[in-house]
Every structure is written in C-alpha cells, then in structure tokens.
Design a protein around this motif. Sequence first.
Motif, PDB file in Angstrom:
ATOM      1  N   VAL A  57      83.373  54.052  33.429  1.00  0.00           N
ATOM      2  CA  VAL A  57      84.360  53.787  32.393  1.00  0.00           C
ATOM      3  C   VAL A  57      84.098  54.705  31.201  1.00  0.00           C
ATOM      4  CG1 VAL A  57      85.223  52.027  30.792  1.00  0.00           C
ATOM      5  CG2 VAL A  57      84.528  51.377  33.100  1.00  0.00           C
ATOM      6  N   LEU A  59      83.547  55.546  27.635  1.00  0.00           N
ATOM      7  CA  LEU A  59      83.151  54.668  26.535  1.00  0.00           C
ATOM      8  C   LEU A  59      83.283  55.357  25.194  1.00  0.00           C
ATOM      9  CD1 LEU A  59      79.958  53.134  28.180  1.00  0.00           C
ATOM     10  CD2 LEU A  59      82.175  52.009  27.868  1.00  0.00           C
ATOM     11  N   VAL A  68      80.017  46.866  27.000  1.00  0.00           N
ATOM     12  CA  VAL A  68      78.608  47.023  27.394  1.00  0.00           C
ATOM     13  C   VAL A  68      77.730  45.964  26.742  1.00  0.00           C
ATOM     14  CG1 VAL A  68      76.642  48.606  27.469  1.00  0.00           C
ATOM     15  CG2 VAL A  68      78.959  49.488  27.790  1.00  0.00           C
ATOM     16  N   TRP A  75      74.456  47.679  32.560  1.00  0.00           N
ATOM     17  CA  TRP A  75      75.271  48.896  32.494  1.00  0.00           C
ATOM     18  C   TRP A  75      74.375  50.117  32.552  1.00  0.00           C
ATOM     19  CZ3 TRP A  75      80.528  50.159  31.534  1.00  0.00           C
ATOM     20  CH2 TRP A  75      81.395  49.054  31.538  1.00  0.00           C
ATOM     21  N   VAL A  77      74.773  54.092  31.730  1.00  0.00           N
ATOM     22  CA  VAL A  77      75.700  54.948  30.997  1.00  0.00           C
ATOM     23  C   VAL A  77      75.176  56.375  30.999  1.00  0.00           C
ATOM     24  CG1 VAL A  77      76.783  55.384  28.754  1.00  0.00           C
ATOM     25  CG2 VAL A  77      76.402  53.024  29.521  1.00  0.00           C
ATOM     26  N   GLY A 108      79.241  53.522  32.907  1.00  0.00           N
ATOM     27  CA  GLY A 108      80.018  54.094  31.823  1.00  0.00           C
ATOM     28  C   GLY A 108      79.647  55.542  31.629  1.00  0.00           C
TER      29      GLY A 108
END
Length: 183
Positions: A57, A59, A68, A75, A77, A108
């Motif tokens: 995703v 962010l 998050v 998560w 990232v 993310g």
Amino acid sequence: GTGVPRTPQSTSSPSRTISPASKQELPSPDKMSGRFSPLLVILVSLAACGVCTGTGVPLSRATFQPLVSGSPHLWLVEYMSPRCGTCKEMEPVWSEFVAKHGGRVKFGQVNIDDQDGMALAQDHGVLEEGIPSIWAFDRASGAGTKVWGAFEVPTAGELEEIIFTNFLKDAVKGVTGLLAKTK
C-alpha cells in the motif's frame, strides 16, 4: 425551433452558461451525516487490497497512522526512491516477497521522492539508515525497526530468511497472538 433549450457544444467559450437544472448541488455537511468521508473510503480500500500495487500500500503521513500504527497487524514497509539504483534492483524482489507473504502480514511502501514520503521517512529516522530499507512496525507500540537495508540486494528467499527466520524469531519470543502467528 423545437422549444427545447440547447446547451452550447463548445466549453471554451467565455459566454457559455449552464442552466440551473444542470448544476449539481453538493450536500451541506449537516446533510452528510451517516455518509463516509472520501478519505475513510480510500483508507479502507487501500487496507482491504493490502497489496494493490504488488509492492504494498502506498503510504503517506495521512495514511500511516490509521493504516499502520492503528492496525492489529504487523506491517513491513519498504522505504525507497524510484531514482535509486539499488531500489530499482530491489523492486522485483520486494514484489515477489509481497505476493508470496501478503496473507501473513501487511505491506506498505513509502516513496521518499514525494515530499510527503520524505517527511514520513524523516519522522521515522529512515534517512539516517539509508534506502532502500525495510522496516517492521510493531502493532502494539507503533515503533519501527529496520529489518533489512543494504547495497547488496537479496533474493526473495534470502529476504524471507532475514525477516521471518532472523528478525521475527527474535521479535516473537514470549509473544502470543497475531504477531506470533506470522511465523
């Protein structure tokens, strides 16, 4: 004529008028109670798709907290820049990793070339660590921990070992619940 009013075809004419019947009136805020805000709809859609882009995703500062930090899920990232050579090399590895493990954790991605992405990276101290890098965000505290970042790009299998065997093994000692179930 036919008695039916006609609207001019050209939109570039400065004398163009719009009849009141063709104007759409936006509801006032008091009439919008019970409706979802556009931002909420976007956030829910992004969270539901989880791996919309194949890289996680996207962010930003606006979406990070609700997606998050406010999530019951772990998560991972990736902080990156499309102009970074190592980030470009990492892209297919990250995409493969996200596709394989999208059901285990949430993913993310933060593009630091965007002003908002750069601000988010600064907020999390990522720039001192360098990019590309992958950070895990603990669902309980919202704190981020760097789990990978190097100039040597791993394979998806090596990344899996780094994250699930080394990092999460240490992170889940004595922990039960969702975080422990990621193993």
